[in-house]
Design an enzyme around this catalytic site. Structure first.
Site, PDB file in Angstrom:
ATOM      1  CE  LYS A  80     -12.437  15.234 116.336  1.00 20.14           C
ATOM      2  NZ  LYS A  80     -12.501  16.630 116.818  1.00 20.14           N
ATOM      3  CG  ASP A 113     -15.785  17.967 118.550  1.00 22.81           C
ATOM      4  OD1 ASP A 113     -16.852  18.614 118.576  1.00 22.81           O
ATOM      5  OD2 ASP A 113     -15.379  17.375 117.550  1.00 22.81           O
ATOM      6  CE  LYS A 136     -14.965  16.065 113.839  1.00 23.33           C
ATOM      7  NZ  LYS A 136     -15.062  17.291 114.661  1.00 23.33           N
TER       8      LYS A 136
END
Length: 231
Positions: free
Chosen positions: A162, A98, A191
């Site tokens: 995300k 990430d 996400k």
């Protein structure tokens, strides 16, 4: 997703269970990993220096991934530094990455930089069969910037985009998540992370269409789910 079809185990597989504080101790990590094993979450979300240790603590529990946060939480390192950190995390055993975008470059409308950064990190992940996630940090972005980032992601195709680090001025909102989902139109997964601490909030995100939830509150969410179901 129809949340009525979820059971406790399938819900837990939405969770990227996080421990990202600067002050977390060895005992904190032992408790964190033990809790993750009990819940059977999808991933441990940690700072990259903890990848090896969390892999060791997981032992034979192969159903739980380890995910490294790259350029975390500000995203203010160069592409080369983020690439090195990504490679090192993967070398240490990270299954997922990430990374935080360079928000300043987005504000400057330097879209070539943003695209190159994404391409470099996503390419490293693809070569190593590692899941890639791009953190926008929506609390600092205008709606048109969220759309632009989603459009770039739709072209580059990371595995996920995300909402947030959880360390900014705000977290995931249903409005922003819907905007991301509508823009990528199924080409990239989404996400939601940041501020998701209870089952009703988590439920709304899943019903909207997110496929991962980043949270420190996995146990509390599962407890709320069980209470709703009378389990």
């Amino acid at each position: 997703m129809d949340t009525n079809k979820l059971d406790e185990r399938s819900l837990a597989k939405y969770f990227d269970h996080t421990l990202l504080f600067a002050y977390s101790s060895e005992e904190d990590f032992k408790e964190f990993v033990n809790d993750a094993i009990k819940m059977e979450v999808k991933m441990l979300a940690i700072n990259s220096c903890q990848v090896k240790r969390c892999k060791e603590l997981l032992g034979d529990h192969k159903g739980i991934n380890v995910g490294a946060a790259i350029g975390f939480p500000l995203g203010q390192t160069t592409i080369e530094v983020k690439a090195f950190e990504t490679k090192k995390a993967i070398e240490d055993g990270s299954d997922e990455i990430d990374y935080v975008i360079n928000v300043g470059k987005l504000k400057d409308k330097d879209y070539d930089y943003i695209k190159k950064e994404m391409e470099v990190i996503v390419d490293i992940c693809r070569k190593h069969n590692v899941t890639s996630k791009v953190i926008f940090e929506n609390c600092y972005l205008e709606k048109d910037e969220i759309v632009k980032m989603s459009q770039i992601a739709k072209e580059v195709k990371p595995d996920f985009i995300k909402t947030s680090t959880g360390f900014g001025t705000g977290g995931a909102t249903l409005e922003d998540v819907k905007l991301m989902l509508d823009t990528v139109d199924g080409e990239v997964k989404v996400k939601a992370a940041g501020g998701i601490r209870d089952w009703p909030t988590c439920k709304a995100m899943i019903e909207l269409g997110v496929e991962r939830i980043g949270t420190r509150s996995s146990a509390a969410i599962l407890e709320g789910f069980k209470q709703e179901r009378g389990l």
